[in-house]
Design an enzyme around this catalytic site. Structure first.
Site, PDB file in Angstrom:
ATOM      1  N   VAL A   1       0.673  -1.221   0.027  1.00 49.92           N
ATOM      2  CA  VAL A   1       0.236   0.031   0.134  1.00 49.92           C
ATOM      3  C   VAL A   1       0.810   0.901   0.106  1.00 49.92           C
ATOM      4  O   VAL A   1       0.205   2.524  -0.483  1.00 49.92           O
ATOM      5  CB  VAL A   1      -1.077  -0.099   1.297  1.00 49.92           C
ATOM      6  CG1 VAL A   1      -1.721  -0.905   0.540  1.00 49.92           C
ATOM      7  CG2 VAL A   1      -0.314   0.376   2.526  1.00 49.92           C
TER       8      VAL A   1
ATOM      9  N   LYS B   1     -15.457  -0.664   9.834  1.00 51.47           N
ATOM     10  CA  LYS B   1     -14.398   0.498  11.379  1.00 51.47           C
ATOM     11  C   LYS B   1     -13.016  -0.932  12.403  1.00 51.47           C
ATOM     12  O   LYS B   1     -13.005  -1.523  11.877  1.00 51.47           O
ATOM     13  CB  LYS B   1     -15.768   0.206  12.489  1.00 51.47           C
ATOM     14  CG  LYS B   1     -15.686  -1.259  12.843  1.00 51.47           C
ATOM     15  CD  LYS B   1     -17.175  -1.726  14.472  1.00 51.47           C
ATOM     16  CE  LYS B   1     -16.148  -1.632  15.703  1.00 51.47           C
ATOM     17  NZ  LYS B   1     -16.488  -2.241  16.613  1.00 51.47           N
TER      18      LYS B   1
ATOM     19  N   ASP C   1     -21.850   0.310   9.472  1.00 51.77           N
ATOM     20  CA  ASP C   1     -21.926  -0.320  10.777  1.00 51.77           C
ATOM     21  C   ASP C   1     -23.414  -1.770  10.547  1.00 51.77           C
ATOM     22  O   ASP C   1     -24.048  -1.604   9.611  1.00 51.77           O
ATOM     23  CB  ASP C   1     -22.378   0.509  11.232  1.00 51.77           C
ATOM     24  CG  ASP C   1     -22.814   0.478  12.531  1.00 51.77           C
ATOM     25  OD1 ASP C   1     -23.745  -0.767  13.183  1.00 51.77           O
ATOM     26  OD2 ASP C   1     -22.631   0.512  14.049  1.00 51.77           O
ATOM     27  N   HIS C   2     -22.334  -2.706  10.667  1.00 56.65           N
ATOM     28  CA  HIS C   2     -23.341  -3.782  10.317  1.00 56.65           C
ATOM     29  C   HIS C   2     -23.861  -3.792  11.065  1.00 56.65           C
ATOM     30  O   HIS C   2     -25.268  -4.748  10.709  1.00 56.65           O
ATOM     31  CB  HIS C   2     -22.457  -4.877  10.175  1.00 56.65           C
ATOM     32  CG  HIS C   2     -21.614  -5.997  11.203  1.00 56.65           C
ATOM     33  ND1 HIS C   2     -20.789  -5.386  12.532  1.00 56.65           N
ATOM     34  CD2 HIS C   2     -22.602  -6.617  12.464  1.00 56.65           C
ATOM     35  CE1 HIS C   2     -21.114  -6.303  13.589  1.00 56.65           C
ATOM     36  NE2 HIS C   2     -21.940  -6.945  13.422  1.00 56.65           N
TER      37      HIS C   2
ATOM     38  N   LYS D   1     -28.934  -5.554   9.288  1.00 56.33           N
ATOM     39  CA  LYS D   1     -29.290  -6.249  10.264  1.00 56.33           C
ATOM     40  C   LYS D   1     -30.744  -6.420   9.791  1.00 56.33           C
ATOM     41  O   LYS D   1     -31.284  -4.663   9.867  1.00 56.33           O
ATOM     42  CB  LYS D   1     -29.030  -6.498  11.687  1.00 56.33           C
ATOM     43  CG  LYS D   1     -27.508  -6.747  11.980  1.00 56.33           C
ATOM     44  CD  LYS D   1     -27.825  -7.779  13.270  1.00 56.33           C
ATOM     45  CE  LYS D   1     -26.524  -7.372  14.374  1.00 56.33           C
ATOM     46  NZ  LYS D   1     -25.271  -8.780  13.799  1.00 56.33           N
TER      47      LYS D   1
ATOM     48  N   HIS E   1     -22.432   0.999  17.079  1.00 62.08           N
ATOM     49  CA  HIS E   1     -23.815  -0.028  16.878  1.00 62.08           C
ATOM     50  C   HIS E   1     -25.286   0.534  17.900  1.00 62.08           C
ATOM     51  O   HIS E   1     -25.983   0.391  17.562  1.00 62.08           O
ATOM     52  CB  HIS E   1     -23.468  -1.809  17.505  1.00 62.08           C
ATOM     53  CG  HIS E   1     -22.160  -2.093  16.610  1.00 62.08           C
ATOM     54  ND1 HIS E   1     -22.226  -1.664  15.457  1.00 62.08           N
ATOM     55  CD2 HIS E   1     -21.034  -2.768  16.606  1.00 62.08           C
ATOM     56  CE1 HIS E   1     -20.910  -2.226  14.596  1.00 62.08           C
ATOM     57  NE2 HIS E   1     -20.429  -2.606  16.055  1.00 62.08           N
TER      58      HIS E   1
HETATM   59  C1  BG6 Z   1     -18.257  -5.472  16.481  1.00 58.12           C
HETATM   60  C2  BG6 Z   1     -17.363  -5.614  17.624  1.00 58.12           C
HETATM   61  O1  BG6 Z   1     -18.597  -4.640  15.592  1.00 58.12           O
HETATM   62  O2  BG6 Z   1     -19.553  -6.038  16.300  1.00 58.12           O
HETATM   63  C3  BG6 Z   1     -17.369  -7.040  17.982  1.00 58.12           C
HETATM   64  O3  BG6 Z   1     -15.985  -5.573  16.771  1.00 58.12           O
HETATM   65  C4  BG6 Z   1     -18.298  -7.574  18.222  1.00 58.12           C
HETATM   66  O4  BG6 Z   1     -16.074  -7.278  19.336  1.00 58.12           O
HETATM   67  C5  BG6 Z   1     -19.686  -7.935  16.889  1.00 58.12           C
HETATM   68  O5  BG6 Z   1     -18.141  -9.183  18.538  1.00 58.12           O
HETATM   69  C6  BG6 Z   1     -20.940  -7.865  17.268  1.00 58.12           C
HETATM   70  O6  BG6 Z   1     -21.287  -8.356  16.181  1.00 58.12           O
HETATM   71  P1  BG6 Z   1     -22.192  -9.471  16.355  1.00 58.12           P
HETATM   72  O7  BG6 Z   1     -22.953  -8.869  15.134  1.00 58.12           O
HETATM   73  O8  BG6 Z   1     -22.334 -10.505  16.402  1.00 58.12           O
HETATM   74  O9  BG6 Z   1     -23.463  -8.861  17.196  1.00 58.12           O
END
Ligand code: BG6
Length: 494
Positions: free
Chosen positions: A90, A152, A181-182, A186, A244
């Site tokens: 990189v 993130k 932000d996963h 959901k 989150h």
């Molecule tokens: C992540 C964190 O963003 O989210 C982790 O870095 C955490 O520490 C995870 O375990 C939790 O994600 P989920 O989808 O399993 O609730």
């Protein structure tokens, strides 16, 4: 679906890493399997390791087998042909020039009109450099679009987040940046808006006249899982609350957007974050609880305390649990506590929202505790997905009253077909829909709130609370709610 939108090259920086293997490859495969990707796509994996196309394809194949079984792998051959790998430094300009050549070849081979997703799935310290090099070497200059996806953590505090943002903004406009932000991918987090804005029974009640408090829990059974060195610097506050938890709070508290457009939705969420009362100075101990897990028993087995985990200092003060009372100082929410809690090594894995409605001023049936209770709306985010409404009813065949639960849970068939968060977010990114990604204003406002808390912690000598691994958190978190005459609703059997 506009299939031309889906004609793209995914350029994955950090393709030899865990995230690519566990989340990105299976998600791209699912998009392909369901017909959301046409044959006009390519995935170019980049990394420091000296892999070749075959090594990458083997890893992709393995991740498909893990998720879908051996049969899927034999059917996936034509899919795997879309993957190639390039060793990449990189920091080296030449690498970007070679990348440009390779992208031109892929566009040609797979008839892709120059659309590019640059996915940063690696150490954040290089994000700025990579973004600028992409721009400087002309890799965005195509007939199609270019988008930058950033994983993130987006900074480690407001200052570093601003710096990172300035660096990437030199190369990409806000519209081209997709901050992941996963939780926003959901199913049931996306459903919050539908439940709120498509149901006449909730709209008029969604305010401080009718809601007593809202509780958001995200508990995990996992510990730090070999991520000790990252987690030591982050802790639960930066790891879960900054992103989150605050995202869920803003979806719960936002006003009805003018339309369901990205800008309108984001602007309502931003207003919530602006109205969040800062928790700082002396108010900290009354509003926020931080704690660390000690040794305990989970599923019948003894597990280590946080201080005994790998790459964790024996004297660490890092919190693995946070509970907080958040207040939103606006007309709609004044006086309503939003309680949040999240932690590692807790009794159950559960993400759940409980909206507790105010009780009737005079409830003729409330003769004894437990015969009636407040009405609740429970949003089950994971592992179960669905909603429960708790009402009071008559106990059949008796004069007693009792809370009754009306439940809607997604059945297993629905869940098999439910895309995973990453699959949904990748799809949105291909379609140019940034609604479920974090805007810079959201990121910066949530860092301000989190920085105020961590600064106050640094100054306060109040010791970290402790909870046993396998429990639901420290007693101090219960006391936080008891001080308001409230208590946490259980996350199980609700
Ligand atoms: C992540 C964190 O963003 O989210 C982790 O870095 C955490 O520490 C995870 O375990 C939790 O994600 P989920 O989808 O399993 O609730």
């Amino acid at each position: 679906m506009n299939t031309e939108q889906a004609e793209t090259v995914f350029v994955i920086f950090g393709s030899t890493g865990d995230l690519a293997k566990r989340k990105l490859f299976p998600s791209i495969y699912n998009l392909y399997r369901k017909g959301n990707l046409t044959d006009k796509f390519a995935v170019l994996g980049l990394g420091r390791r000296n892999w070749d196309n075959e090594t990458l394809r083997d890893v992709v194949k393995e991740s498909i087998v893990t998720e879908h079984g051996q049969d899927a792998a034999s059917e996936a051959e034509s899919f795997l042909n879309h993957f190639s790998y390039m060793p990449f430094d990189v920091t080296n300009r030449e690498s970007y020039q070679q990348l440009g050549d390779q992208l031109a070849i892929l566009d040609e081979t797979f008839q892709i009109p120059g659309n590019r997703i640059f996915y940063m799935a690696m150490a954040p310290e290089f994000f700025g450099l990579i973004a600028q090099s992409i721009n400087n070497e002309g890799l965005k200059e195509t007939k199609g679009w270019s988008r930058l996806v950033i994983e993130k953590p987006f900074g480690t505090d407001l200052k570093s987040a601003i710096q990172l943002n300035e660096e990437i903004r030199k190369a990409f406009s806000e519209d081209e940046i997709y901050r992941i932000d996963h939780y926003l991918g959901k199913e049931m987090v996306q459903n919050i808006q539908v439940i709120r804005f498509a149901n006449g029974i909730f709209g008029p009640l969604w305010n401080n006249r009718n809601i007593a408090n809202i509780q958001v829990t995200s508990s995990e059974q996992l510990g730090v899982e070999g991520r000790g060195s990252y987690y030591e610097k982050s802790g639960a506050l930066r790891d879960m609350v900054q992103n989150h938890m605050l995202q869920m709070v803003s979806l719960l508290a936002m006003d009805v957007p003018l339309q369901l457009s990205t800008d309108d939705i984001r602007s309502e969420k931003i207003k919530v974050l602006r109205a969040l009362r800062p928790v700082m100075g002396e108010t900290i101990s009354k509003n926020v609880v931080r704690a660390q897990y000690s040794e305990g028993t989970m599923n019948g087995e003894r597990v280590k305390g946080y201080l005994q985990e790998e790459n964790v200092s024996e004297t660490s003060h890092t919190e693995t649990y946070v509970a907080a009372r958040l207040m939103i100082d606006n007309h709609v929410w004044a006086g309503v506590p939003f309680y949040i809690r999240t932690g590692k090594r807790m009794a159950v894995k559960s993400t759940k929202i409980v909206v507790e409605f105010k009780e009737l001023p005079l409830n003729l049936y409330r003769k004894e505790e437990k015969q009636t209770g407040p009405n609740l709306l429970i949003i089950h985010i994971q592992p179960d997905e669905g909603i429960t409404i708790v009402l009071n009813g008559k106990r059949i065949g008796s004069a007693d009253t009792t809370p009754v639960h009306l439940e809607y849970r997604h059945d297993s068939e629905d869940r098999v077909n439910t895309p995973e968060a990453y699959e949904r977010l990748l799809f949105d990114c291909m379609m140019g829909d940034a609604t479920n990604f974090a805007h810079w204003d959201e990121v910066s406002l949530s860092w301000s709130l989190v920085d105020a808390i961590s600064n106050a912690w640094e100054k306060s000598d109040k010791v970290l609370a402790s909870y046993e691994a396998g429990s639901m958190g420290p007693k101090e978190a219960d006391q936080l709610l008891e001080a308001d005459g409230n208590s946490w609703w259980p996350v199980e059997n609700m």
